[in-house]
Scaffold this motif. Structure first.
Motif, PDB file in Angstrom:
ATOM      1  N   ARG A 124       0.833  -1.212   0.000  1.00  0.00           N
ATOM      2  CA  ARG A 124       0.000   0.000   0.000  1.00  0.00           C
ATOM      3  C   ARG A 124       0.863   1.255   0.000  1.00  0.00           C
ATOM      4  N   LEU A 125       1.969   1.210   0.754  1.00  0.00           N
ATOM      5  CA  LEU A 125       2.885   2.352   0.767  1.00  0.00           C
ATOM      6  C   LEU A 125       3.453   2.577  -0.636  1.00  0.00           C
ATOM      7  N   ALA A 126       3.866   1.486  -1.288  1.00  0.00           N
ATOM      8  CA  ALA A 126       4.396   1.594  -2.645  1.00  0.00           C
ATOM      9  C   ALA A 126       3.348   2.154  -3.599  1.00  0.00           C
ATOM     10  N   ASP A 127       2.093   1.747  -3.425  1.00  0.00           N
ATOM     11  CA  ASP A 127       1.027   2.246  -4.287  1.00  0.00           C
ATOM     12  C   ASP A 127       0.884   3.756  -4.152  1.00  0.00           C
ATOM     13  N   GLY A 128       1.041   4.258  -2.917  1.00  0.00           N
ATOM     14  CA  GLY A 128       0.983   5.698  -2.721  1.00  0.00           C
ATOM     15  C   GLY A 128       2.121   6.425  -3.420  1.00  0.00           C
TER      16      GLY A 128
ATOM     17  N   ALA B 110       3.853   7.396  10.721  1.00  0.00           N
ATOM     18  CA  ALA B 110       2.586   7.298  11.447  1.00  0.00           C
ATOM     19  C   ALA B 110       2.855   7.646  12.909  1.00  0.00           C
ATOM     20  N   ASP B 111       1.840   8.122  13.584  1.00  0.00           N
ATOM     21  CA  ASP B 111       1.977   8.500  14.995  1.00  0.00           C
ATOM     22  C   ASP B 111       1.947   7.242  15.858  1.00  0.00           C
ATOM     23  N   ASP B 112       3.078   6.523  15.847  1.00  0.00           N
ATOM     24  CA  ASP B 112       3.173   5.256  16.569  1.00  0.00           C
ATOM     25  C   ASP B 112       2.922   5.415  18.068  1.00  0.00           C
ATOM     26  N   ARG B 113       3.477   6.468  18.643  1.00  0.00           N
ATOM     27  CA  ARG B 113       3.375   6.634  20.097  1.00  0.00           C
ATOM     28  C   ARG B 113       1.922   6.744  20.550  1.00  0.00           C
TER      29      ARG B 113
ATOM     30  N   GLN C 188      -0.920   4.058   2.554  1.00  0.00           N
ATOM     31  CA  GLN C 188      -0.927   4.666   1.223  1.00  0.00           C
ATOM     32  C   GLN C 188      -0.634   6.155   1.308  1.00  0.00           C
ATOM     33  N   ASP C 189      -1.196   6.817   2.307  1.00  0.00           N
ATOM     34  CA  ASP C 189      -0.931   8.244   2.490  1.00  0.00           C
ATOM     35  C   ASP C 189       0.534   8.491   2.833  1.00  0.00           C
ATOM     36  N   ILE C 190       1.125   7.583   3.627  1.00  0.00           N
ATOM     37  CA  ILE C 190       2.543   7.719   3.959  1.00  0.00           C
ATOM     38  C   ILE C 190       3.376   7.715   2.682  1.00  0.00           C
TER      39      ILE C 190
END
Length: 332
Positions: A79-83, A161-164, A289-291
């Motif tokens: 999904r990241l690659a798709d973005g 992403a806001d992991d925390r 995807q947004d990332i």
């Protein structure tokens, strides 16, 4: 007659060092005098000519974006690659994709290949540390990290992403259900998540319930099964990624642990199969995807001014895999 061009991997093998070390030496990075001399000597003997590391680097670039991911079969990275591809397509930029396998040496080799091919920009989910990425920065390539950062490379912009907040929300949810013995099943590049897990649990944290796997399915399954067998008193698990969550589901099934009656489970990443589990998994969803799209925007728009880091929100999606703390299980 063999006319195959000598590669950076050939030099590394002949000099008996890693590809990352060859990259550092050839780009003017740190290395012992002995190592530097050996690498340069071997490079000369093999007639190695790293085109993209030469003096005419800026004139010889061919354009395009290099995209380095740990695993192209993982739904999150797909999904990241798709973005990235969607944004790059709109800008008319080609993308060269490489899979590192979360291996630092493989990543260094791919970095060398991208430099040799003369790409202008690099987007990566990094596996190695700051030294691995020194050649790209010395060469002047525009670099953006996505999903995680390389240790010691705070000078590289990143989209994360806001992991925390995601971890805090999940742990607070589990403690609100009465869970006290909560395990963390982690993997490569999850330092932020693990740190947030420790901070959120505070005095309740049990270091024996924090287990880390390598970036493979076999390792994740072995670590999850070992955790469940050796600590029958745990009542909840936070899996740091979808591969780890998959391993936890499989290990629980093999050991006849009922979710959520015996074990509550929360997983990072909302992947399609999470809703198909029985019961469906509670997840910390992140906008993969947004990332990727935002990382491509950053790397394409970077100019004289350093781009700012981007932090995107996560969301706890509550499904059926968590329940109130029950009685401890009997050792198996």
């Amino acid at each position: 007659m063999n006319m195959r061009r000598t590669t950076i991997k050939d030099v590394a093998e002949a000099a008996r060092v890693g590809v990352a070390t060859v990259s550092r030496v050839l780009s003017g990075g740190s290395a012992s005098p002995e190592t530097r001399e050996r690498v340069l000597s071997v490079a000369a003997q093999l007639d190695y000519r790293p085109s993209a590391l030469g003096r005419n680097l800026r004139q010889r670039r061919s354009g395009g974006i290099g995209l380095l991911l740990p695993d192209i079969t993982d739904t999150l990275y797909a999904r990241l690659a798709d973005g990235v591809l969607t944004c790059a397509r709109s800008a008319g930029e080609p993308v060269i994709l490489g899979a590192t396998g979360d291996d630092e040496e493989r990543e260094a080799e791919l970095i060398g290949m991208l430099l040799e091919q003369g790409v202008d920009r690099v987007i990566a989910v990094p596996s190695g540390d700051g030294e691995t990425w020194a050649p790209t920065l010395r060469a002047g390539l525009t670099t953006v990290f996505a999903h995680r950062i390389a240790a010691g490379r705070d000078d590289v912009p990143a989209v994360l992403a806001d992991d925390r907040t995601g971890v805090r929300t999940a742990v607070d949810y589990l403690t609100g259900l009465g869970h006290r013995r909560i395990a963390y099943l982690g993997g490569p590049g999850q330092e932020q998540r693990l740190s947030a897990f420790r901070q959120t649990l505070g005095p309740l944290v049990d270091e024996e319930l924090i287990v880390l796997a390598r970036g493979t399915r076999d390792s994740a399954y072995a670590v999850a099964a070992g955790l469940f067998q050796h600590r029958p008193d745990l009542t909840a698990v936070l899996a740091g990624g979808n591969l780890l969550g998959e391993a936890a589901v499989l290990a629980a099934r093999e050991l006849d642990l009922r979710v959520p009656r015996d074990l509550s489970l929360v997983m990072f990443d909302d992947v399609p199969w999470a809703e198909l589990c029985s019961p469906p998994l509670t997840v910390i969803a992140q906008p993969a995807q947004d990332i990727g799209y935002r990382a491509a925007e950053l790397v394409l728009r970077a100019g004289a001014r350093r781009p700012r880091n981007v932090l995107l929100p996560t969301e706890l999606i509550v499904r059926g895999s968590c329940g109130p703390r029950g009685t401890s299980r009997s050792p198996r």
